[in-house]
Write an enzyme that holds these catalytic residues in place. Sequence first.
Site, short mmCIF file in Angstrom:
data_model
loop_
_atom_site.label_atom_id
_atom_site.label_comp_id
_atom_site.label_asym_id
_atom_site.label_seq_id
_atom_site.Cartn_x
_atom_site.Cartn_y
_atom_site.Cartn_z
CG ASP A 1 -1.79 1.21 1.33
OD1 ASP A 1 -2.41 1.55 0.29
OD2 ASP A 1 -1.86 1.85 2.38
CB SER A 2 0.13 4.76 -0.71
OG SER A 2 -1.07 4.76 0.04
CB CYS B 1 -2.77 1.01 -2.62
SG CYS B 1 -2.98 2.77 -2.90
CD GLU C 1 -2.39 8.11 7.69
OE1 GLU C 1 -1.46 8.87 7.95
OE2 GLU C 1 -2.37 7.28 6.76
CB CYS D 1 -10.05 4.96 0.18
SG CYS D 1 -8.58 5.66 0.95
CG HIS E 1 -6.70 5.56 5.35
ND1 HIS E 1 -5.90 5.14 4.32
CD2 HIS E 1 -5.86 6.09 6.27
CE1 HIS E 1 -4.64 5.41 4.60
NE2 HIS E 1 -4.59 5.99 5.78
N1 DGL Z 1 -4.03 3.75 0.18
C1 DGL Z 1 -4.69 4.78 -0.59
C2 DGL Z 1 -5.88 4.16 -1.31
O1 DGL Z 1 -6.43 3.14 -0.92
C3 DGL Z 1 -5.10 5.94 0.29
C4 DGL Z 1 -3.92 6.79 0.77
C5 DGL Z 1 -3.19 7.49 -0.35
O2 DGL Z 1 -3.71 8.47 -0.92
O3 DGL Z 1 -2.09 7.06 -0.66
O4 DGL Z 1 -6.30 4.69 -2.30
#
Ligand code: DGL
Length: 265
Positions: free
Chosen positions: A10-11, A73, A152, A184, A186
């Site tokens: 993931d990012s 992600c 977060e 997403c 989160h």
């Molecule tokens: N992990 C990213 C997503 O699911 C969210 C956070 C980001 O913008 O990197 O799209």
Amino acid sequence: MDNRPIGVFDSGIGGLTVVDALAKSMPLESILYVGDTARVPYGNKSKERIQQYACEITDWLIKQDCKLIVVACNTVSSLALKKIQEKFNIPIIGVIHPGVMAAIKVTKNNRVGVLGTIATIKSDSYGIALREQIPGIEVVGRACPLFVPLVEEGWVNGPIPENIALAYFDSIKESRIDTVILGCTHYPLLNSTIKKVLGETVSLVDSGVATADIVISVLNDLKLFSNAKSRSIKSFVTDSIDVFETLAKRFVDAPINSIEHIDIT
Ligand code: DGL
């Protein structure tokens, strides 16, 4: 049988919600998780940049001898999944298709909302995949970029996230959608706030949970299940370990056995 780990990336930290779903449904599978915390967020970056990052991390996970890769992600799954599937010779599963398949099972009126980052919504990845399954399905996308920092910060309940959700969902609420994809990493942590604002009649689909089901069927088809006596979950981050360690417990119930810093580039 194959006792090598599943690679997940993931990012940043959010992909741990997908690790949580995988860990709960596959108690014998070891997981290597990469959170690109030095370069997060991806959600407002260009397609070229996201593809470059995705190639670098996939390459790293393959070098760690993973048997399958899960792109946790949504932004990477939207903009770079095809690219890495073409480039690397390993099963790679993204979160978009599983989320779509779950949503079409749930919707009764074929009106589906999609919440995601700016890049995910702009790509229309969910809309394209939904219309492939049900031509003519109504899809309403809404980028909710403030949800990531809110989660977060741990502000997942109360007036602040509720008011932000109210502002974001203004247009969505009028469109009579009966199902919303949490597109997403989160957003599952905002589940109760989103439900409260959209109303109990709207069903929420967690792409991460849907992805775990698809991973099970792929492991089964390819005979890649682990028969190890125990499993480990190891995390690798590209920025500070401390911040990740503090936040991780909010995203995943299973214990993380180790957290290490890595340089991907
Ligand atoms: N992990 C990213 C997503 O699911 C969210 C956070 C980001 O913008 O990197 O799209």
